[in-house]
Design an enzyme around this catalytic site. Structure first.
Site, mmCIF file in Angstrom:
data_model
loop_
_atom_site.group_PDB
_atom_site.id
_atom_site.type_symbol
_atom_site.label_atom_id
_atom_site.label_comp_id
_atom_site.label_asym_id
_atom_site.label_seq_id
_atom_site.Cartn_x
_atom_site.Cartn_y
_atom_site.Cartn_z
ATOM 1 C CD GLU A 44 44.983 28.455 43.352
ATOM 2 O OE1 GLU A 44 44.508 28.492 44.491
ATOM 3 O OE2 GLU A 44 45.715 29.360 42.902
ATOM 4 C CE1 TYR A 127 40.877 31.458 45.557
ATOM 5 C CE2 TYR A 127 41.563 29.151 45.672
ATOM 6 C CZ TYR A 127 41.869 30.497 45.551
ATOM 7 O OH TYR A 127 43.178 30.874 45.416
ATOM 8 C CG ASP A 145 41.087 32.766 49.071
ATOM 9 O OD1 ASP A 145 40.958 33.998 48.966
ATOM 10 O OD2 ASP A 145 42.197 32.209 49.096
#
Ligand code: SF4
Length: 355
Positions: A44, A127, A145
């Site tokens: 991520e 996020y 996001d």
């Protein structure tokens, strides 16, 4: 407010269609092969501002070098930056390592599974926190996001300006209303996948969309008008003369950037700011800064690099040392082999390849 967006929305059917589609169509990505909070976390962070195709080889290489939290915690910062070289936004790598060290020291090497603890770690914003909690721990937490805001703005016809930081809260609240309690991992990843493959910024593939029947924008034919996004501030352009300076042994002068700020601690060739100097005055300036006299030769290459707020216009010139002793705390002459060991930002890597 959110209730007005999700009022009468067929939540169960929407969840089911999205999740089934994701399970059927999801791309085979290396960080999806097993549930592992460390791998989800690294992927991520790498995926922020970077495309999936670019990230894949970096992810393999990173996991090869730092297969565990402990391996990353014990690595040197230069080693981590070298592995990150070319991915850009290097503060992501530094923050990741700082946070991983904290997890090893304070959480016994286990990635925490609460929003409060995760949110305190460096580099983990709302996020990333939502992505780790939902994907690795099956906790129904929104992961919003730009992609998810685009998809939701269309499905629920949310006409708020997504360039405003405060707008994210509206989308988080909407996701909280709709997220699947049974399978939040597939739900969130399904939204991300939908944004990447079908509900793209321009000309979404609505005819292939698994949730088309619930989409208000499609229903009204306004999918290309959403999301609403005002233009950001103009970027500032900074022109530099970059000097590729060789000494009598053929070594090249490089320096390490400051410990804080843009591209901190990465390596680069000396850069003379062309906002204050012209080409003729650079040798004088250089002698004052570095203690050596140089002769500037022909131009080698132009490189333009766009950051989030600045554009670098780099004009690279070959140069040679005439006399003097190097007097600069963060600069040194390096052989080709030594240069290969140092982490450079993308813009200077492009110049490195000309040597
Ligand atoms: Fe996006 Fe079109 Fe699907 Fe709506 S129908 S979610 S606009 S792809």
């Amino acid at each position: 407010m959110t209730k007005t967006y999700t009022d009468k929305f067929p939540i169960d059917a929407f969840q089911q269609n999205l999740i089934e589609w994701f399970q059927r169509e999801q791309r085979d990505l290396p960080w999806r092969k097993e549930k592992n909070a460390y791998k989800t976390w690294v992927s991520e962070i790498m995926l922020q501002q970077t495309k999936v195709d670019t990230v894949i080889p970096y992810f393999y290489d990173f996991m090869d070098k730092f297969p565990t939290l402990e391996a990353l915690a014990n690595a040197s910062e230069q080693e981590v930056l070298k592995t990150w070289e070319g991915l850009g936004y290097y503060s992501r790598a530094r923050n990741l390592q700082t946070a991983v060290r904290e997890v090893v020291e304070d959480y016994n090497g286990q990635v925490p599974n609460t929003a409060e603890e995760l949110g305190k770690l460096k580099g983990i914003g709302p996020y990333t926190k939502g992505a780790i909690l939902s994907i690795a721990f099956d906790i129904p937490e929104p992961a919003v996001d730009g992609n998810v805001m685009r998809v939701f703005s269309r499905i629920l016809k949310i006409e708020e300006d997504i360039a405003k930081p405060s707008t994210r809260k509206i989308f988080e609240a909407a996701v909280r209303e709709l997220i699947s309690e049974e399978d939040p991992s597939s739900f969130n990843q399904g939204l991300m996948e939908l944004g990447a493959l079908i509900c793209k910024p321009k000309n979404p593939d609505c005819l292939l969309c698994p949730v088309q029947q619930y989409c208000k924008a499609f229903d009204e034919g306004i999918e290309n008008l959403l999301p609403i996004k005002t233009k950001g501030k103009n970027k500032r352009t900074e022109p530099y003369a970059v000097l590729l300076i060789r000494d009598e042994k053929g070594r090249v002068l490089v320096q390490q950037r400051p410990e804080k700020g843009l591209l901190a601690n990465l390596w680069e060739f000396p850069m003379a700011p062309l906002t204050d100097l012209d080409l003729q005055s650079i040798p004088n300036w250089f002698y004052g800064e570095y203690g050596i006299e140089v002769e500037i030769h022909e131009k080698e290459k132009d490189v333009r690099h766009v950051f989030s707020h600045i554009i670098w216009e780099l004009n690279a010139y070959n140069a040679t040392v005439l006399s003097g002793d190097l007097d600069h705390a963060r600069a040194r002459f390096c052989t080709k082999e030594e240069l290969d060991m140092l982490p450079f930002p993308v813009s200077h890597q492009k110049l490195l390849s000309t040597l």
